[in-house]
Design a protein around this motif. Structure first.
Motif, PDB file in Angstrom:
ATOM      1  N   ALA A   1       0.820  -1.214   0.000  1.00  0.00           N
ATOM      2  CA  ALA A   1       0.000   0.000   0.000  1.00  0.00           C
ATOM      3  C   ALA A   1       0.850   1.260   0.000  1.00  0.00           C
ATOM      4  CB  ALA A   1      -0.933  -0.005   1.210  1.00  0.00           C
ATOM      5  N   VAL A   2       1.944   1.249   0.765  1.00  0.00           N
ATOM      6  CA  VAL A   2       2.752   2.461   0.922  1.00  0.00           C
ATOM      7  C   VAL A   2       3.639   2.714  -0.293  1.00  0.00           C
ATOM      8  CG1 VAL A   2       4.510   3.610   2.350  1.00  0.00           C
ATOM      9  CG2 VAL A   2       2.679   2.293   3.432  1.00  0.00           C
ATOM     10  N   VAL A   3       4.221   1.657  -0.879  1.00  0.00           N
ATOM     11  CA  VAL A   3       5.104   1.873  -2.017  1.00  0.00           C
ATOM     12  C   VAL A   3       4.332   2.401  -3.229  1.00  0.00           C
ATOM     13  CG1 VAL A   3       4.967  -0.422  -3.113  1.00  0.00           C
ATOM     14  CG2 VAL A   3       7.129   0.867  -3.152  1.00  0.00           C
ATOM     15  N   THR A   4       3.042   2.117  -3.307  1.00  0.00           N
ATOM     16  CA  THR A   4       2.211   2.589  -4.425  1.00  0.00           C
ATOM     17  C   THR A   4       1.222   3.672  -3.993  1.00  0.00           C
ATOM     18  OG1 THR A   4       0.599   0.817  -4.021  1.00  0.00           O
ATOM     19  CG2 THR A   4       2.348   0.369  -5.619  1.00  0.00           C
ATOM     20  N   ILE A   5       1.481   4.315  -2.862  1.00  0.00           N
ATOM     21  CA  ILE A   5       0.470   5.201  -2.293  1.00  0.00           C
ATOM     22  C   ILE A   5       0.206   6.427  -3.162  1.00  0.00           C
ATOM     23  CG2 ILE A   5       2.061   6.554  -0.856  1.00  0.00           C
ATOM     24  CD1 ILE A   5      -0.185   6.441   1.326  1.00  0.00           C
ATOM     25  N   TYR A   6       1.212   6.893  -3.906  1.00  0.00           N
ATOM     26  CA  TYR A   6       0.953   8.074  -4.748  1.00  0.00           C
ATOM     27  C   TYR A   6      -0.109   7.796  -5.809  1.00  0.00           C
ATOM     28  CZ  TYR A   6       1.421  11.328  -8.596  1.00  0.00           C
ATOM     29  OH  TYR A   6       1.133  12.182  -9.626  1.00  0.00           O
ATOM     30  N   PRO A   7       0.055   6.808  -6.691  1.00  0.00           N
ATOM     31  CA  PRO A   7      -1.015   6.584  -7.673  1.00  0.00           C
ATOM     32  C   PRO A   7      -2.323   6.142  -7.037  1.00  0.00           C
ATOM     33  CG  PRO A   7       0.652   4.859  -7.817  1.00  0.00           C
ATOM     34  CD  PRO A   7       1.213   5.921  -6.940  1.00  0.00           C
ATOM     35  N   LEU A   8      -2.258   5.340  -5.962  1.00  0.00           N
ATOM     36  CA  LEU A   8      -3.495   4.873  -5.331  1.00  0.00           C
ATOM     37  C   LEU A   8      -4.272   6.016  -4.696  1.00  0.00           C
ATOM     38  CD1 LEU A   8      -2.403   1.517  -3.630  1.00  0.00           C
ATOM     39  CD2 LEU A   8      -3.843   1.810  -5.655  1.00  0.00           C
ATOM     40  N   PHE A   9      -3.592   6.864  -3.926  1.00  0.00           N
ATOM     41  CA  PHE A   9      -4.307   7.940  -3.252  1.00  0.00           C
ATOM     42  C   PHE A   9      -4.779   8.989  -4.250  1.00  0.00           C
ATOM     43  CE2 PHE A   9      -4.810  11.805  -0.702  1.00  0.00           C
ATOM     44  CZ  PHE A   9      -5.654  11.312   0.287  1.00  0.00           C
ATOM     45  N   GLU A  10      -4.004   9.240  -5.300  1.00  0.00           N
ATOM     46  CA  GLU A  10      -4.442  10.163  -6.343  1.00  0.00           C
ATOM     47  C   GLU A  10      -5.765   9.692  -6.941  1.00  0.00           C
ATOM     48  OE1 GLU A  10      -4.705  13.307  -8.827  1.00  0.00           O
ATOM     49  OE2 GLU A  10      -2.980  13.061  -7.494  1.00  0.00           O
ATOM     50  N   THR A  11      -5.886   8.378  -7.154  1.00  0.00           N
ATOM     51  CA  THR A  11      -7.105   7.822  -7.729  1.00  0.00           C
ATOM     52  C   THR A  11      -8.276   7.909  -6.758  1.00  0.00           C
ATOM     53  OG1 THR A  11      -5.793   6.292  -9.065  1.00  0.00           O
ATOM     54  CG2 THR A  11      -8.119   5.757  -8.754  1.00  0.00           C
ATOM     55  N   VAL A  12      -8.049   7.511  -5.509  1.00  0.00           N
ATOM     56  CA  VAL A  12      -9.113   7.549  -4.496  1.00  0.00           C
ATOM     57  C   VAL A  12      -9.587   8.985  -4.278  1.00  0.00           C
ATOM     58  CG1 VAL A  12      -9.628   7.177  -2.060  1.00  0.00           C
ATOM     59  CG2 VAL A  12      -8.364   5.451  -3.336  1.00  0.00           C
ATOM     60  N   PHE A  13      -8.644   9.904  -4.197  1.00  0.00           N
ATOM     61  CA  PHE A  13      -9.009  11.300  -3.970  1.00  0.00           C
ATOM     62  C   PHE A  13      -9.754  11.876  -5.176  1.00  0.00           C
ATOM     63  CE2 PHE A  13      -8.027  15.900  -3.920  1.00  0.00           C
ATOM     64  CZ  PHE A  13      -8.592  16.215  -2.690  1.00  0.00           C
ATOM     65  N   SER A  14      -9.352  11.472  -6.379  1.00  0.00           N
ATOM     66  CA  SER A  14     -10.042  11.950  -7.585  1.00  0.00           C
ATOM     67  C   SER A  14     -11.486  11.461  -7.624  1.00  0.00           C
ATOM     68  CB  SER A  14      -9.294  11.484  -8.839  1.00  0.00           C
ATOM     69  OG  SER A  14      -8.005  12.035  -8.895  1.00  0.00           O
ATOM     70  N   ILE A  15     -11.702  10.200  -7.239  1.00  0.00           N
ATOM     71  CA  ILE A  15     -13.058   9.658  -7.197  1.00  0.00           C
ATOM     72  C   ILE A  15     -13.895  10.415  -6.172  1.00  0.00           C
ATOM     73  CG2 ILE A  15     -14.445   7.630  -6.596  1.00  0.00           C
ATOM     74  CD1 ILE A  15     -12.141   5.915  -7.711  1.00  0.00           C
ATOM     75  N   TYR A  16     -13.317  10.641  -4.990  1.00  0.00           N
ATOM     76  CA  TYR A  16     -14.018  11.394  -3.944  1.00  0.00           C
ATOM     77  C   TYR A  16     -14.345  12.810  -4.424  1.00  0.00           C
ATOM     78  CZ  TYR A  16     -14.450  14.383   0.189  1.00  0.00           C
ATOM     79  OH  TYR A  16     -14.864  15.321   1.101  1.00  0.00           O
ATOM     80  N   ARG A  17     -13.372  13.467  -5.042  1.00  0.00           N
ATOM     81  CA  ARG A  17     -13.558  14.848  -5.480  1.00  0.00           C
ATOM     82  C   ARG A  17     -14.650  14.946  -6.539  1.00  0.00           C
ATOM     83  NH1 ARG A  17     -10.925  16.520  -9.599  1.00  0.00           N
ATOM     84  NH2 ARG A  17      -9.143  15.128  -9.290  1.00  0.00           N
ATOM     85  N   ARG A  18     -14.652  14.000  -7.482  1.00  0.00           N
ATOM     86  CA  ARG A  18     -15.629  14.061  -8.564  1.00  0.00           C
ATOM     87  C   ARG A  18     -17.021  13.651  -8.101  1.00  0.00           C
ATOM     88  NH1 ARG A  18     -11.752  10.931 -12.930  1.00  0.00           N
ATOM     89  NH2 ARG A  18     -10.293  12.644 -13.314  1.00  0.00           N
ATOM     90  N   ARG A  19     -17.102  12.550  -7.357  1.00  0.00           N
ATOM     91  CA  ARG A  19     -18.406  12.018  -6.955  1.00  0.00           C
ATOM     92  C   ARG A  19     -19.020  12.791  -5.798  1.00  0.00           C
ATOM     93  NH1 ARG A  19     -21.652   8.936  -9.696  1.00  0.00           N
ATOM     94  NH2 ARG A  19     -22.345   7.892  -7.800  1.00  0.00           N
ATOM     95  N   MET A  20     -18.260  13.022  -4.750  1.00  0.00           N
ATOM     96  CA  MET A  20     -18.790  13.598  -3.523  1.00  0.00           C
ATOM     97  C   MET A  20     -18.830  15.124  -3.545  1.00  0.00           C
ATOM     98  SD  MET A  20     -19.475  10.782  -2.109  1.00  0.00           S
ATOM     99  CE  MET A  20     -20.031  11.385  -0.507  1.00  0.00           C
ATOM    100  N   LEU A  21     -17.781  15.745  -4.068  1.00  0.00           N
ATOM    101  CA  LEU A  21     -17.709  17.199  -4.041  1.00  0.00           C
ATOM    102  C   LEU A  21     -18.354  17.846  -5.265  1.00  0.00           C
ATOM    103  CD1 LEU A  21     -14.076  17.760  -2.674  1.00  0.00           C
ATOM    104  CD2 LEU A  21     -16.225  17.554  -1.409  1.00  0.00           C
TER     105      LEU A  21
ATOM    106  N   MET B   1       7.140  13.755  -4.330  1.00  0.00           N
ATOM    107  CA  MET B   1       6.014  13.365  -3.497  1.00  0.00           C
ATOM    108  C   MET B   1       5.886  11.844  -3.430  1.00  0.00           C
ATOM    109  SD  MET B   1       1.999  14.449  -3.786  1.00  0.00           S
ATOM    110  CE  MET B   1       2.375  16.079  -3.162  1.00  0.00           C
ATOM    111  N   ALA B   2       6.061  11.174  -4.570  1.00  0.00           N
ATOM    112  CA  ALA B   2       5.978   9.715  -4.583  1.00  0.00           C
ATOM    113  C   ALA B   2       7.023   9.094  -3.669  1.00  0.00           C
ATOM    114  CB  ALA B   2       6.145   9.198  -6.010  1.00  0.00           C
ATOM    115  N   LEU B   3       8.194   9.712  -3.574  1.00  0.00           N
ATOM    116  CA  LEU B   3       9.274   9.185  -2.734  1.00  0.00           C
ATOM    117  C   LEU B   3       8.930   9.233  -1.248  1.00  0.00           C
ATOM    118  CD1 LEU B   3      12.403  10.618  -4.584  1.00  0.00           C
ATOM    119  CD2 LEU B   3      11.728   8.218  -4.400  1.00  0.00           C
TER     120      LEU B   3
END
Length: 378
Positions: free
Chosen positions: A246-266, A314-316
């Motif tokens: 989870a942590v080594v891939t957290i940049y692409p994963l969190f970018e995706t989760v946050f984008s879904i939240y931003r588009r759907r919820m906000l 940031m990914a680092l």
């Protein structure tokens, strides 16, 4: 090192041919959409660089299997299960008509094949409440399919600037290869190093100025192989914390989760609807090319690769501690929290036009009110 070197040379040469003969197949391979909400390039570029990466990976794996530098059966099976994700992305690159839903379903199908052919199943996430349910095969398989497909698409989400997704993938595969070496997993290490070389051979043609794009096919292939290797690594080695994946891939994963939240919820919009509010887009527009007049093509082009440097850093934040503390769930959890805190703080600052001054150092203002009046006489 044989796999890394061979895949690098192969990828470099194949990508060179793609760039050299792009005009012959421009109707299918070129990205002529310069005004899309997520587009940040100023001229048409072929978007089939994934062909070079995949060709080099397959060639290296076949040669490696003959010379004993990687396991034959497992490697061939991994390439087979990655085919649906890559083909769906490549079809989109060539036709621009494959819907996100179809691509997601094909990535999920590939993950399902991985469960059957490679026994690649998520059996633990190192959270007791969830692990208790993963003893049931349908739950474990369902979570595997979702996570593999999720990371596959996450790598495509961050593929928005020159070198951004590709260098991020190189850093992640490098970390996976290191951890696999530490635990003695020959298969995972050899494939990870092969991917590092294949993507690096592509990057030379993509950064800093892009002669070719990775495309959906390349991003999906990199994300899918990455996900499968992580699932296998966690499955085979109990001493590797599941938090590492989870942590080594957290940049692409969190970018995706946050984008879904931003588009759907906000915003109340479909999660698949593109927008120009990704972190990399904001950094490009409000930091890397700050104040540059839209007609200054060369300055805009320089801002594209500059933006990638910010996102690599940031990914680092996730990749470095994941690589160092792959056995420690507590330290990995702290690293995850640190990344999320930095991401949300920085996103909030940039979107509200309150970017910290230290991030703007070196980016000088250019008059933006109007283009120079060349007809005016003094």
């Amino acid at each position: 090192m044989f796999n890394l070197s061979l895949s690098f040379i192969s990828s470099f040469l194949v990508t060179m041919l793609i760039v050299r003969y792009a005009g012959m197949f421009g109707k299918f391979s070129m990205d002529y959409d310069l005004h899309g909400v997520q587009k940040n390039h100023t001229h048409a570029v072929p978007r089939v660089g994934g062909i070079g990466v995949v060709s080099a990976t397959c060639f290296t794996c076949f040669v490696g299997a003959l010379f004993g530098t990687n396991p034959r059966a497992e490697t061939m099976l991994l390439l087979a299960v990655a085919a649906p994700a890559f083909c769906s992305g490549l079809a989109e690159d060539l036709t621009k008509r494959v819907s996100p839903r179809v691509r997601l379903l094909l990535a999920m199908a590939g993950a399902g094949l991985g469960v059957y052919l490679l026994d690649a199943v998520v059996v633990r996430v190192d959270l007791p409440l969830i692990d208790a349910y993963l003893v049931f095969a349908p739950v474990a398989i369902g979570l595997t399919v979702l996570t593999v497909a999720g990371l596959t698409h996450a790598m495509n989400i961050v593929d928005g600037m020159n070198g951004l997704a590709s260098v991020t993938a190189i850093l992640i595969f490098g970390s996976i290869g290191y951890v696999a070496h530490e635990v003695g997993d020959w298969f995972v290490m050899s494939v990870a190093l092969t991917m590092v070389g294949a993507i690096l051979g592509f990057v030379i043609w993509n950064y800093p100025m892009a002669s070719v794009f990775l495309g959906d096919g390349g991003a999906y292939f990199a994300g899918f192989v990455m996900a499968e290797l992580l699932v296998i690594l966690i499955l085979r080695h109990p001493n590797v914390s599941a938090w590492y994946a989870a942590v080594v891939t957290i940049y692409p994963l969190f970018e995706t989760v946050f984008s879904i939240y931003r588009r759907r919820m906000l915003k109340g919009r479909p999660a698949s609807q593109p927008d120009g509010l990704h972190m990399h887009t904001l950094i490009y527009k409000r930091i890397a090319r700050r104040g540059v007049y839209s007609g200054h093509t060369r300055r805009r082009e320089r801002g594209n690769p500059t933006a990638s440097v910010y996102l690599w850093a940031m990914a680092l934040i996730g990749i470095v501690p994941a690589t160092l503390f792959w056995q420690s769930p507590l330290l990995l959890a702290c690293a995850a929290l640190a990344f999320v805190a930095v991401y949300l703080w920085l996103y909030s600052c940039i979107v509200r036009f309150r970017t910290p001054h230290w991030l703007l150092m070196g980016h000088h203002e250019v008059i933006t009110a109007s283009a120079p009046d060349k007809t005016r006489h003094h």
